[in-house]
Design a protein around this motif. Structure first.
Motif, PDB file in Angstrom:
ATOM      1  N   ASP A 118       8.739   2.550 -16.253  1.00  0.00           N
ATOM      2  CA  ASP A 118       9.312   1.523 -15.522  1.00  0.00           C
ATOM      3  C   ASP A 118       8.339   0.522 -15.308  1.00  0.00           C
ATOM      4  OD1 ASP A 118      11.591   3.050 -15.752  1.00  0.00           O
ATOM      5  OD2 ASP A 118      12.095   3.309 -13.816  1.00  0.00           O
ATOM      6  N   ASP A 119       8.681  -0.621 -14.955  1.00  0.00           N
ATOM      7  CA  ASP A 119       7.848  -1.782 -14.363  1.00  0.00           C
ATOM      8  C   ASP A 119       6.538  -1.834 -15.262  1.00  0.00           C
ATOM      9  OD1 ASP A 119      10.069  -1.843 -12.655  1.00  0.00           O
ATOM     10  OD2 ASP A 119       8.973  -0.776 -11.085  1.00  0.00           O
ATOM     11  N   SER A 120       6.691  -1.984 -16.411  1.00  0.00           N
ATOM     12  CA  SER A 120       5.157  -1.804 -17.050  1.00  0.00           C
ATOM     13  C   SER A 120       4.806  -3.246 -17.592  1.00  0.00           C
ATOM     14  CB  SER A 120       5.112  -1.083 -18.153  1.00  0.00           C
ATOM     15  OG  SER A 120       5.283   0.479 -17.835  1.00  0.00           O
ATOM     16  N   ASP A 122       5.304  -7.664 -18.141  1.00  0.00           N
ATOM     17  CA  ASP A 122       5.559  -9.098 -17.383  1.00  0.00           C
ATOM     18  C   ASP A 122       6.641  -9.971 -18.128  1.00  0.00           C
ATOM     19  OD1 ASP A 122       3.730  -8.885 -15.233  1.00  0.00           O
ATOM     20  OD2 ASP A 122       2.247  -9.042 -16.921  1.00  0.00           O
ATOM     21  N   ARG A 148       8.809  -5.841 -14.870  1.00  0.00           N
ATOM     22  CA  ARG A 148       8.523  -5.915 -13.386  1.00  0.00           C
ATOM     23  C   ARG A 148       9.412  -6.806 -12.956  1.00  0.00           C
ATOM     24  NH1 ARG A 148       2.645  -6.246 -15.649  1.00  0.00           N
ATOM     25  NH2 ARG A 148       2.022  -4.014 -15.503  1.00  0.00           N
ATOM     26  N   GLY A 151      10.066 -10.278 -13.958  1.00  0.00           N
ATOM     27  CA  GLY A 151       9.569 -10.491 -15.337  1.00  0.00           C
ATOM     28  C   GLY A 151      10.618 -11.271 -16.256  1.00  0.00           C
TER      29      GLY A 151
END
Length: 258
Positions: A118-120, A122, A148, A151
């Motif tokens: 997760d959240d890797s 932009d 993220r 993003g």
């Protein structure tokens, strides 16, 4: 309705053939392009401004194919990761990476289920990749998971108009509706793969349900100087000069989830 595994197998087999017949031969030219353009008629990003400044951004390309979009992003200073489910396409991408000395990670995976945290990233991008060949009810939430907070998602797909006007047996779109819009969100052409073509209203719902705020919908036309492409001949330059041939969406993920 067929399950996702059947769709994946059919589409992988199709793109193995397409890569051998078309995309492998054209990959060098696509990688060598000096300007970032979108779609069949090379609409320039410098005019559209869908991406913004990507320098220093972590970017994932969902359904990268031969990864020429990721290559263009890398030249603009981004850190791309390409994801595709067809080994033959990725083999072509790796050959081009060696030819152009432009390495970045390539992952064999379905864009509906990417083996990354997760959240890797932009920015998530798809040009005729996941945006056409994956179920948007699955791949858009997956893009949201990978991004993220704050993003962005930028994706190019066939326009609603061209989808409704292309003959079922193939060939260029005409000036008549050939199928109803209702029920055309998921299509399989004769001898082809499974494609997904939501209406504008459906796209907005899916994006909103996944936590995105739509920033823009750019409807792309052919310029007066454009020539009809030999490959992927869904529309002539004349047709695409009158009606949008592609939809380029941009959306931003909410800063806070939930």
């Amino acid at each position: 309705m067929l399950d996702s595994s059947t769709e994946i197998a059919v589409n992988r087999a199709l793109w193995t053939v397409v890569n051998a017949d078309f995309t492998d031969a054209g990959a060098h030219e696509a990688w060598a392009a000096e300007e970032f353009t979108w779609g069949l008629f090379d609409n320039p990003e410098r005019r559209i401004g869908a991406l913004g400044d990507v320098a220093g951004l972590d970017v994932i390309e969902l359904g990268c194919g031969t990864a020429y979009v990721s290559a263009r992003l890398a030249r603009l200073g981004a850190r791309p990761v390409g994801v595709d489910l067809t080994p033959a396409q990725l083999d072509t991408a790796r050959r081009c990476q060696e030819e152009f000395d432009l390495p970045f990670p390539l992952i064999e995976a379905n864009a509906e289920d990417v083996p990354l945290p997760d959240d890797s990233f932009d920015l998530a991008v798809s040009e005729y990749g996941a945006s056409v060949w994956c179920d948007p009810e699955r791949w858009v939430p997956e893009a949201a998971r990978l991004l993220r907070p704050g993003g962005r998602l930028v994706f190019l797909t066939n326009s609603v108009q061209v989808t409704l006007c292309v003959p079922e047996e193939g060939g260029h779109a005409g000036d008549r509706l050939l199928r109803p819009q209702k029920g055309s969100s998921r299509l399989q052409w004769p001898g082809g793969g499974f494609e997904f073509h939501p209406s504008h209203g459906e796209w907005i719902r899916i994006l909103r349900d996944s936590g995105f705020v739509v920033e823009a919908l750019h409807e792309l036309y052919a310029s007066d100087e454009a020539r009809t492409p030999e490959y992927y001949d869904i529309a002539t330059a004349g047709w695409a000069g009158q009606w949008p041939v592609e939809d380029l969406w941009t959306a931003r993920l909410a800063v806070t989830r939930g």
